[in-house]
Design an enzyme around this catalytic site. Structure first.
Site, PDB file in Angstrom:
ATOM      1  N   TRP A 581     -30.774 -76.847 -18.900  1.00 37.96           N
ATOM      2  CA  TRP A 581     -31.303 -75.668 -19.323  1.00 37.96           C
ATOM      3  C   TRP A 581     -30.776 -74.532 -18.239  1.00 37.96           C
ATOM      4  CZ3 TRP A 581     -36.268 -77.212 -22.300  1.00 37.96           C
ATOM      5  CH2 TRP A 581     -35.911 -78.090 -23.227  1.00 37.96           C
ATOM      6  N   HIS A 714     -45.065 -78.180 -34.426  1.00 35.93           N
ATOM      7  CA  HIS A 714     -44.058 -77.230 -34.726  1.00 35.93           C
ATOM      8  C   HIS A 714     -44.260 -76.427 -35.924  1.00 35.93           C
ATOM      9  CE1 HIS A 714     -41.616 -79.849 -32.133  1.00 35.93           C
ATOM     10  NE2 HIS A 714     -41.322 -78.751 -31.449  1.00 35.93           N
TER      11      HIS A 714
HETATM   12  N1  GLN Z   1     -45.121 -79.452 -20.356  1.00 36.83           N
HETATM   13  C1  GLN Z   1     -44.538 -78.512 -21.403  1.00 36.83           C
HETATM   14  C2  GLN Z   1     -45.333 -77.956 -22.412  1.00 36.83           C
HETATM   15  O1  GLN Z   1     -46.283 -78.335 -22.762  1.00 36.83           O
HETATM   16  C3  GLN Z   1     -43.642 -79.373 -22.255  1.00 36.83           C
HETATM   17  C4  GLN Z   1     -42.616 -78.536 -23.269  1.00 36.83           C
HETATM   18  C5  GLN Z   1     -41.392 -79.234 -23.827  1.00 36.83           C
HETATM   19  O2  GLN Z   1     -41.389 -80.249 -23.608  1.00 36.83           O
HETATM   20  N2  GLN Z   1     -40.554 -78.500 -24.519  1.00 36.83           N
HETATM   21  O3  GLN Z   1     -45.076 -76.832 -22.737  1.00 36.83           O
END
Ligand code: GLN
Ligand code: ZN
Length: 776
Positions: A581, A714
């Site tokens: 990323w 989500h």
């Molecule tokens: N530890 C991160 C969180 O809880 C993991 C985020 C992710 O996997 N995109 O936000």
């Protein structure tokens, strides 16, 4: 000798499109104002490209949401239920319902990579656009379905450009790639069978473009760089045979990018098209065979400037390739271009006034990349002498970058050189570690935990903004964060979370936060790149050797641990994701960069252990998306990615529990590699697919502990305890119950406390019911 551009970012240097879309969606602005913003951006971008020295600008590359969705709408590939009737134009309402769903709510976990939907009309699925971090929507087809034009947006964009004074080259997503990117509604049948019905729509579009005065059309066929079966190869032949010459004097420029054509080079060169674009950044080696085999009449477009990274081109090297081509063909048969659309590049380096000037001198964003394209084209047109000053300037920048002590840290090189296979191996095998961890942690069966982040409330964001602006001093900000951690720990204890987290309140983003604390990374202010729709990500830039000048998370985790007797889980982003990323340096192999990250993170893990932290989670949500496009390259990648994770994880003793977390991907096909990471516990997204992941466990026995997510974070929906209990029972059919953990799908940072409190209460209730049942 023409300088061209294959596509420009749509979002705007100040993310104007994002703002306009979100205002429109929330009802604050009407369609006319959204369309006006979009048109203004198109005009501005054409002008900018011309100013950069581009002779042929693209049109039709703009999109209000996604270009694959645009293609589906233009050809009438719209599933029923979205308020569209065949023969009618597609309304914005239908368009955004396909993109975002309706009646439900689209949510992300905030890292810019998530996508989910609520209960109403579902959005089309999203897929990663090849190996980029852009996500396209997946068209859905029905067996035997018809295609018919719903309008001719390519013609409209061509006319719009002409009125603005540009003889633009329309961009279409080619018919074969379009079908290959889609799926059949019921899962049966093959989209490629629909090709004969689709081609007349393309033919009609080409005829209308020719009638409007277009001379070239850019047909994007990126699927040509993938492994293709016989059927797909045959589809390419029949498609382009059918489209060849349907609209004289229109010529087709077939564009391929994101890699070399390899075994498909012959196929591409034999297609009856007038031009072919080659990605010579990812695959410079394909130039020589292409020059040998391309028919003399075929125009070659040379992708010499990296459309996907932020580094300046080594112009002398690129010019060398260009001259190699020019020695072989007429100058009229050559074009110079970026390797791919600039969609994946930030827009303008000029905006980065706060970036270190030396670093800036090595970089090029979309606008600067087009200037490089123009220089190369001019060198061939007007003679190398005319661009010699530019080549010398490029040499100097390359040399300053090569020689810069900021890139090379001898201590980092020595550390990697001294590394051994033992670094990637825990002291004891899992069963012994499990026993040691159970003795230390004393957790109940079905232990409950979360993925790390807790809601990032407006209050937290406001405090961070005040701190960044200097209105709140460091001590004040840290006091504030400690207050949030106290609340978080207290709440988790009351809620019955067995392994609490500190909440990640200090993090703006799971990658940028660590990038700000590691050497070798720079962060930008405006380097936004579209992820999907209005969502953008701002990848940090990995420019130099990576090291960790000081502990990054230890004091937050240790503080949280000081507040509770329960084991607090430390929280890190893993080496694969930290690289995936980011924009990554191109002067050393990616695998070396990943290894540097692995060692830097290893030190953090060891220090967390020393501070009394008994469990550390190393997130690797991006491990699947780093998978190379070609099967032949995948094993080497997976092997290396797994090893880097293990280097990060293996510095600790057996009684320290290493967790990892993955989300937003299908993991079934790499389950063997996931097991090879040898994390003691993995928490993995499964709720959204109702445990489809578990299919992978039918014939693969995952050896360690696992927490299949039971709450789809989500969506704003709060699941009942009974629903979560049933998901866990389903998991227990495949995975021994004594290895199951209970956790949500992903981090909770985008959720509101009003959702988190009841959902976690239900989750804990589900775990308690199962414990009680097991005890009976
Ligand atoms: N530890 C991160 C969180 O809880 C993991 C985020 C992710 O996997 N995109 O936000
Ligand atoms: Zn996640």
């Amino acid at each position: 000798m023409t300088a061209t551009s294959l596509g420009f970012p749509r979002i705007g240097a100040r993310r104007e499109l994002k703002t306009a879309l979100e205002r429109f969606w929330s009802g604050q602005a009407d369609e006319a104002s959204l369309r006006a913003t979009a048109a203004a951006l198109r005009h501005r971008h054409w002008a900018l490209q011309r100013e950069a020295g581009i002779d042929t600008v693209p049109c039709g590359d703009f999109s209000l949401y996604d270009h694959v969705l645009d293609t589906a709408c233009a050809v009438g590939a719209i599933p029923p239920g979205y308020g569209w009737r065949p023969g009618e134009p597609v309304s914005l309402e239908t368009y955004f319902a396909l993109a975002r769903g309706r009646g439900g709510q689209e949510e992300g976990c905030g890292c810019g990579h998530e996508h989910g939907q609520g209960t109403g009309l579902p959005a089309l699925d999203m897929t990663k656009w090849f190996d980029t971090n852009y996500h396209n929507l997946t068209p859905v087809f029905r067996p035997g379905q018809d295609f018919a034009p719903t309008g001719f947006p390519a013609v409209e964009s061509f006319e719009e450009a002409r009125q603005a004074g540009f003889a633009a080259r329309p961009v279409l997503l080619g018919p074969v790639s379009f079908l290959l990117l889609g799926r059949m509604a019921e899962g049966d049948g093959d989209p490629l069978d629909l090709l004969p019905g689709l081609l007349p729509v393309y033919a009609e579009t080409l005829r209308r473009l020719a009638a409007a005065g277009a001379r070239w059309v850019q047909m994007d066929e990126p699927c040509l760089v993938l492994d293709l079966g016989d059927k797909a190869r045959a589809a390419y032949q029949s498609a382009y045979q059918a489209l060849a010459g349907v609209a004289p004097p229109l010529s087709l420029l077939l564009t391929t990018y994101f890699g070399g054509l390899r075994d498909n080079l012959d196929l591409a060169l034999r297609l009856p098209v007038e031009g072919l674009h080659l990605d010579l950044v990812r695959a410079p080696e394909q130039l020589a065979p292409a020059l040998r085999a391309a028919p003399a009449r075929m125009v070659l477009s040379l992708g010499l400037v990296d459309g996907r990274n932020v580094w300046r081109t080594d112009l002398r090297r690129a010019f060398g390739l260009l001259r190699e081509a020019a020695a072989n063909r007429r100058p009229e048969a050559l074009l110079v271009a970026p390797s791919c659309s600039l969609l994946h590049s930030p827009i303008d380096l000029e905006q980065e006034t706060a970036l270190d000037p030396e670093l800036r001198g090595w970089m090029a964003f979309a606008r600067q990349k087009l200037e490089e394209v123009a220089i190369l084209a001019r060198g061939l047109r007007e003679g190398p002498g005319t661009i010699e000053p530019a080549l010398r300037d490029s040499d100097a920048r390359q040399e300053s970058r090569r020689a810069s002590p900021r890139l090379h840290d001898p201590a980092v090189a020595a550390r990697l050189a001294a590394g051994s296979a033992a670094d990637a191996t825990r002291q004891a095998p899992f069963p012994e570690r499990q026993a040691a961890q159970r003795a230390r942690l004393r957790l109940p069966p079905y232990p409950t935990t979360s993925i790390g982040s807790l809601p990032q409330t407006a209050e937290i964001r406001a405090a961070r903004a005040r701190f960044r602006r200097g209105e709140l001093d460091e001590a004040g900000y840290e006091d504030f964060l400690r207050g949030r951690i106290v609340e978080a720990i207290r709440w988790q204890e009351e809620a019955g979370i067995d392994m609490p987290v500190h909440g990640e309140f200090e993090r703006n983003d799971m990658v940028e936060h660590f990038a700000e604390h590691l050497s070798g990374y720079a962060v930008t202010k405006h380097g936004w790149v579209q992820s999907y729709g209005s969502r953008c990500v701002k990848p940090p830039i990995l420019y130099g050797d990576v090291s960790r000048p000081a502990p990054m998370t230890v004091r937050w985790s240790a503080y949280a641990q000081s507040l509770t007797a329960r084991p607090v889980k430390g929280m890190l982003t893993g080496p694969v994701t930290m690289m995936q990323w980011a924009f990554v340096r191109d002067d050393i192999p990616a695998a070396t960069v990943r290894r540097q990250l692995a060692y830097a993170l290893r030190d953090e893990v060891v220090e967390l252990e020393a501070a009394g932290i008994a469990a550390v989670q190393i997130d690797e949500p991006a491990i699947r998306e780093g998978l190379p496009l070609r099967r032949a390259d995948r094993e080497a990648y997976l092997h290396d990615a797994v090893e880097c994770f293990r280097i990060a994880a293996s510095g600790v003793g057996d009684a320290t529990q290493i967790h990892t977390h993955m989300c937003y991907s299908e993991f079934n096909d790499i389950i063997g590699s996931i097991a090879a990471m040898d994390a003691d516990v993995i928490s993995i997204e499964t709720a959204r697919s109702r445990m489809a992941l578990l299919e992978a466990f039918a014939d693969f026995r995952y050896p360690n502990e696992i927490g299949p997510g039971v709450w789809d974070i989500h969506s704003p929906r709060v699941p009942e305890a009974e629903e979560m209990r049933r998901l866990l029972l389903a998991a227990a059919q495949r995975i021994p119950a004594d290895r199951l953990w209970v956790n949500p799908d992903c981090g909770l940072k985008t959720r509101r406390w009003e959702e988190v409190r009841p959902a976690i209460a239900n989750m804990v209730a589900a775990a308690r019911t199962l414990r009680a049942q097991a005890a009976e």
